[in-house]
Design a protein around this motif. Sequence first.
Motif, short mmCIF file in Angstrom:
data_model
loop_
_atom_site.label_atom_id
_atom_site.label_comp_id
_atom_site.label_asym_id
_atom_site.label_seq_id
_atom_site.Cartn_x
_atom_site.Cartn_y
_atom_site.Cartn_z
N PRO A 214 0.89 -1.24 0.08
CA PRO A 214 0.01 0.20 0.05
C PRO A 214 0.94 1.07 0.11
O PRO A 214 0.50 2.12 -0.69
CB PRO A 214 -0.93 -0.25 1.19
CG PRO A 214 -0.92 -1.48 1.50
CD PRO A 214 0.51 -1.92 1.12
N ILE A 215 1.92 1.14 0.94
CA ILE A 215 2.86 2.44 0.92
C ILE A 215 3.50 2.43 -0.48
O ILE A 215 3.70 3.53 -1.00
CB ILE A 215 3.79 2.30 1.84
CG1 ILE A 215 3.13 2.31 3.38
CG2 ILE A 215 4.97 3.56 2.00
CD1 ILE A 215 3.95 1.83 4.50
N VAL A 216 4.05 1.46 -1.02
CA VAL A 216 4.73 1.67 -2.56
C VAL A 216 3.76 2.12 -3.56
O VAL A 216 4.09 2.99 -4.35
CB VAL A 216 5.20 0.40 -2.79
CG1 VAL A 216 5.73 0.33 -4.39
CG2 VAL A 216 6.36 -0.03 -1.85
N LEU A 217 2.49 1.56 -3.46
CA LEU A 217 1.29 2.17 -4.49
C LEU A 217 1.20 3.79 -4.48
O LEU A 217 1.24 4.39 -5.06
CB LEU A 217 0.25 1.22 -4.56
CG LEU A 217 0.46 -0.07 -4.85
CD1 LEU A 217 -0.80 -0.77 -4.56
CD2 LEU A 217 1.06 -0.20 -6.45
N GLU A 218 1.20 4.23 -3.12
CA GLU A 218 0.75 5.39 -2.69
C GLU A 218 2.16 6.32 -3.28
O GLU A 218 2.04 7.46 -3.77
CB GLU A 218 0.54 5.68 -1.35
CG GLU A 218 0.01 7.08 -0.95
CD GLU A 218 -1.29 7.46 -1.73
OE1 GLU A 218 -1.49 8.83 -1.91
OE2 GLU A 218 -2.03 6.44 -1.75
N LEU A 219 3.13 5.79 -2.89
CA LEU A 219 4.49 6.61 -3.38
C LEU A 219 4.44 6.71 -5.06
O LEU A 219 4.70 7.82 -5.42
CB LEU A 219 5.78 6.10 -2.92
CG LEU A 219 5.78 6.29 -1.37
CD1 LEU A 219 6.92 5.32 -0.83
CD2 LEU A 219 5.81 7.76 -0.92
#
Length: 175
Positions: free
Chosen positions: A154-159
């Motif tokens: 989820p964090i990678v996708l948001e970044l």
Amino acid sequence: MRTLAMKILFLCPILALSLNACQQGPVRYTQNSPEIDTVKKVISNYDTKNYDTSMFADTSKTYYNTKDNPLSSNEAIAYHKQADSEYASRGFGDNHQEYEMVVTDEGETWVNCWLTWKGELAANGKEFEVPVHLTFQFVDGKIVQEYGYWDPTPIVLELQKIEAEAKMMDEEQTE
């Protein structure tokens, strides 16, 4: 008298076996130990960005979401410092932390912990909660191996989304 002697002879081995069964061997599982206290200090240091490697052996190896390409303790610190630049705040909450120390059949000492990591992205303030499992192997009171597992998706996708939006804005401005 002979009957009494036979009863005693019969009961002595049973008593000896019972006493032997009551003796405790070495502790193989606990939730309180100096090693657990060391891991709690490592977690506290991470939360306060106090990157102290004194708890790690000089030859320690750290693996995050992999079993290959270990990091040295200095490389692990560099990893955390680089990741810190993405967050307005981050750390492990005090709630729902579980720690255990086990001694394996091979005599290895490991501390496992299950934690919840919380972070807020600096770029847009979006907050994330991520379950994390960490396990540390100890030899002579020092950490010689650390394994960390969590789902960063989820964090990678948001970044990636933030990066794509920034790129689109840059392209619009250059037109």
